[in-house]
Enzyme design. Structure first.
Site, PDB file in Angstrom:
ATOM      1  N   LYS A 210      18.077  23.804 -14.041  1.00  0.00           N
ATOM      2  CA  LYS A 210      17.341  22.853 -14.889  1.00  0.00           C
ATOM      3  C   LYS A 210      18.262  22.144 -15.872  1.00  0.00           C
ATOM      4  O   LYS A 210      18.295  22.471 -17.067  1.00  0.00           O
ATOM      5  CB  LYS A 210      16.203  23.558 -15.618  1.00  0.00           C
ATOM      6  CG  LYS A 210      15.340  24.344 -14.647  1.00  0.00           C
ATOM      7  CD  LYS A 210      13.914  24.509 -15.024  1.00  0.00           C
ATOM      8  CE  LYS A 210      13.161  25.162 -13.889  1.00  0.00           C
ATOM      9  NZ  LYS A 210      13.100  26.632 -13.913  1.00  0.00           N
TER      10      LYS A 210
ATOM     11  N   ASP B 205       7.138  23.709  -4.072  1.00  0.00           N
ATOM     12  CA  ASP B 205       7.041  24.737  -5.111  1.00  0.00           C
ATOM     13  C   ASP B 205       5.650  24.617  -5.716  1.00  0.00           C
ATOM     14  O   ASP B 205       5.278  23.550  -6.205  1.00  0.00           O
ATOM     15  CB  ASP B 205       8.129  24.474  -6.159  1.00  0.00           C
ATOM     16  CG  ASP B 205       7.991  25.383  -7.378  1.00  0.00           C
ATOM     17  OD1 ASP B 205       6.854  25.676  -7.790  1.00  0.00           O
ATOM     18  OD2 ASP B 205       9.025  25.788  -7.926  1.00  0.00           O
TER      19      ASP B 205
ATOM     20  N   ASP C  46       6.460  31.601  -4.918  1.00  0.00           N
ATOM     21  CA  ASP C  46       5.589  30.431  -5.053  1.00  0.00           C
ATOM     22  C   ASP C  46       6.068  29.257  -4.213  1.00  0.00           C
ATOM     23  O   ASP C  46       5.854  28.107  -4.556  1.00  0.00           O
ATOM     24  CB  ASP C  46       5.499  30.019  -6.529  1.00  0.00           C
ATOM     25  CG  ASP C  46       6.864  29.634  -7.106  1.00  0.00           C
ATOM     26  OD1 ASP C  46       7.893  29.964  -6.489  1.00  0.00           O
ATOM     27  OD2 ASP C  46       6.872  28.979  -8.166  1.00  0.00           O
TER      28      ASP C  46
HETATM   29  N1  GDD Z   1       9.340  40.247 -10.802  1.00  0.00           N
HETATM   30  C1  GDD Z   1       9.598  39.180 -11.543  1.00  0.00           C
HETATM   31  N2  GDD Z   1      10.027  39.333 -12.831  1.00  0.00           N
HETATM   32  N3  GDD Z   1       9.440  37.947 -10.990  1.00  0.00           N
HETATM   33  C2  GDD Z   1       9.703  36.864 -11.755  1.00  0.00           C
HETATM   34  C3  GDD Z   1      10.130  36.954 -13.098  1.00  0.00           C
HETATM   35  C4  GDD Z   1      10.307  38.276 -13.655  1.00  0.00           C
HETATM   36  O1  GDD Z   1      10.677  38.474 -14.816  1.00  0.00           O
HETATM   37  N4  GDD Z   1      10.305  35.699 -13.577  1.00  0.00           N
HETATM   38  C5  GDD Z   1       9.996  34.863 -12.567  1.00  0.00           C
HETATM   39  N5  GDD Z   1       9.627  35.546 -11.467  1.00  0.00           N
HETATM   40  C6  GDD Z   1       9.242  35.014 -10.155  1.00  0.00           C
HETATM   41  C7  GDD Z   1       8.084  34.032 -10.217  1.00  0.00           C
HETATM   42  O2  GDD Z   1       6.865  34.719  -9.994  1.00  0.00           O
HETATM   43  C8  GDD Z   1       8.407  33.090  -9.057  1.00  0.00           C
HETATM   44  O3  GDD Z   1       7.918  33.602  -7.822  1.00  0.00           O
HETATM   45  C9  GDD Z   1       9.925  33.105  -8.990  1.00  0.00           C
HETATM   46  O4  GDD Z   1      10.352  34.270  -9.692  1.00  0.00           O
HETATM   47  C10 GDD Z   1      10.559  31.855  -9.594  1.00  0.00           C
HETATM   48  O5  GDD Z   1      10.049  31.682 -10.905  1.00  0.00           O
HETATM   49  P1  GDD Z   1       9.438  30.277 -11.352  1.00  0.00           P
HETATM   50  O6  GDD Z   1       8.954  30.431 -12.739  1.00  0.00           O
HETATM   51  O7  GDD Z   1       8.494  29.751 -10.330  1.00  0.00           O
HETATM   52  O8  GDD Z   1      10.770  29.386 -11.393  1.00  0.00           O
HETATM   53  P2  GDD Z   1      10.927  27.814 -11.205  1.00  0.00           P
HETATM   54  O9  GDD Z   1      10.012  27.294 -10.179  1.00  0.00           O
HETATM   55  O10 GDD Z   1      10.864  27.176 -12.546  1.00  0.00           O
HETATM   56  O11 GDD Z   1      12.457  27.708 -10.695  1.00  0.00           O
HETATM   57  C11 GDD Z   1      12.914  28.504  -9.609  1.00  0.00           C
HETATM   58  O12 GDD Z   1      12.500  27.982  -8.376  1.00  0.00           O
HETATM   59  C12 GDD Z   1      13.014  26.673  -8.037  1.00  0.00           C
HETATM   60  C13 GDD Z   1      12.503  26.317  -6.668  1.00  0.00           C
HETATM   61  O13 GDD Z   1      11.140  26.274  -6.651  1.00  0.00           O
HETATM   62  C14 GDD Z   1      14.464  28.560  -9.670  1.00  0.00           C
HETATM   63  O14 GDD Z   1      14.874  29.515  -8.724  1.00  0.00           O
HETATM   64  C15 GDD Z   1      15.075  27.191  -9.372  1.00  0.00           C
HETATM   65  O15 GDD Z   1      16.487  27.298  -9.278  1.00  0.00           O
HETATM   66  C16 GDD Z   1      14.551  26.659  -8.056  1.00  0.00           C
HETATM   67  O16 GDD Z   1      15.052  25.335  -7.821  1.00  0.00           O
HETATM   68 MG    MG Z   2       8.403  28.023  -9.098  1.00  0.00          MG
END
Ligand code: GDD
Ligand code: MG
Length: 356
Positions: free
Chosen positions: A161, A222, A110
């Protein structure tokens, strides 16, 4: 080179957009967001992509197939129960074919970024790192993974976080793109949920592994929230961030085939108008996403909003920072402002919602 793309999240912060569509498949500048990411990966020299799917996994393969149409080989690895980011990486790695010392790219599904991916891989090689991470600086780091580094780029800590203000020791955050030495992925436990952010990175640091952070301040967003998704689409349409997957020329707006825009309607700000959409005279659509088959009636004003597939926005209605679910019916003379979300198939009568 090979890459793993994490596309299994539920995208709950994007509801109702993600009610029937996983986040990476949401149309952004006219194509599923994932198409832009795949295009950028390919341009950086990636030849094989493993998609780690979970939520609504069945919609990816019919669109992307074996990847040939996108100049890639695409393999799908499905998690019946979500394995978390780390578990997904471990699970998807079973489909890789490179050797244990080779670099493997991993992307959150994303993120829209202008990052020079090849340069990140080069940094990784030069630093002889176990894992290299793209870092970016943001004003409010609290919603991200905090990654302080020393002057040489060595990662000192990883705090996902932060729970309290005292933990916010840097404005450098994890930008969601990594290079792993393949053998490091094998150290992630298999068969159970693992968070790469909360478990794998802190664990690697504790064991003395070299995690290398590369701060790169190019375009980065993001797409986890509607405002960011809408912004990303507009930026792609206007060429603020280039994408090989943009289905048309860069400009103030993008109109997909079969859409009708009446004389006197105004499109601007990177608006994208989907297939079969009708935009009536004197409507203004600015910096917005209008999905397939939607109708914007005469004199409506739509700014920084997403109008779902088949939805109707009535005459003189004003939408600002609004998200309208698929097939919703918004009558005329309404005002939907400030992040309002309308669920799919909902119906709002004429003049029912006014702010003033
Ligand atoms: N296959 C799979 N299985 N993918 C997953 C799963 C899972 O169980 N959980 C999450 N994802 C994928 C989501 O689809 C997304 O593409 C990515 O992993 C990150 O998940 P998000 O839910 O978008 O996390 P976030 O935005 O809160 O935080 C993450 O991204 C930030 C940057 O945008 C973390 O990596 C943070 O450390 C980072 O700063
Ligand atoms: Mg994200």
């Amino acid at each position: 080179m090979e890459a793993i793309l994490l596309v299994g999240g539920k995208g709950s912060r994007l509801y109702p957009v993600t009610e029937h569509t996983p986040k990476p498949m949401v149309p952004t500048a006219g194509v599923p967001f994932l198409a832009h990411q795949l295009g950028r990966a390919r341009a950086a020299g990636v030849g094989h992509v493993v998609l780690a799917t979970s939520y609504l996994a069945e919609v990816f393969e019919p669109y992307f197939g074996d990847g040939a149409d996108f100049g890639l080989r695409i393999t799908y690895v499905h998690e019946a129960e979500p394995l978390g980011t780390g578990g997904a990486i471990r699970n998807a790695a079973t489909a890789l074919s490179c050797g244990p010392d080779e670099p493997v790219l991993v992307f959150n599904g994303d993120i829209l970024t202008g990052l020079d991916i090849a340069a990140l891989v080069e940094h990784h090689r030069v630093a002889r790192a176990d894992v290299s991470l793209h870092l970016t600086r943001v004003e409010d780091p609290s919603a991200f993974g905090l990654v302080p580094t020393d002057v040489a780029g060595r990662v000192l800590a990883f705090t996902e976080k932060p729970d309290c203000p005292e933990e916010i020791v840097t404005d450098q955050v994890n930008a969601g793109c990594y290079v792993f030495r393949r053998s490091v992925i094998a150290t992630i436990p298999a068969g159970r949920p693992v968070s790469v952010e909360r478990e794998t990175f802190p664990g690697l640091l504790a064991s003395g592994a070299l995690l290398h952070g590369v701060v790169d301040q190019t375009y980065w967003l993001d797409l986890g929230r509607p405002a960011a998704l809408i912004q990303a689409s507009a930026d792609l349409v206007r060429g603020v961030v280039p994408s090989p997957a943009l289905p048309g020329r860069v400009g103030e707006y993008l109109i997909l085939p079969g859409a009708h825009v009446d004389d006197g309607a105004k499109l601007l700000g990177g608006t994208v108008v989907g297939e079969g959409v009708h935009i009536a005279a004197d409507a203004v659509v600015d910096g917005s996403i209008v999905l397939d088959g939607a109708r914007i009636e005469a004199g409506a004003y739509v700014r920084s909003s997403l109008v779902g597939a088949g939805a109707r926005v009535g005459s003189r209605t004003v939408l600002e920072n609004a998200v309208i679910g698929d097939q919703a019916e918004i009558g005329g003379d309404n005002e939907l402002l400030a992040g309002v979300r309308v669920r799919g198939r909902a119906s709002i009568p004429d003049g029912a919602i006014r702010f003033s």
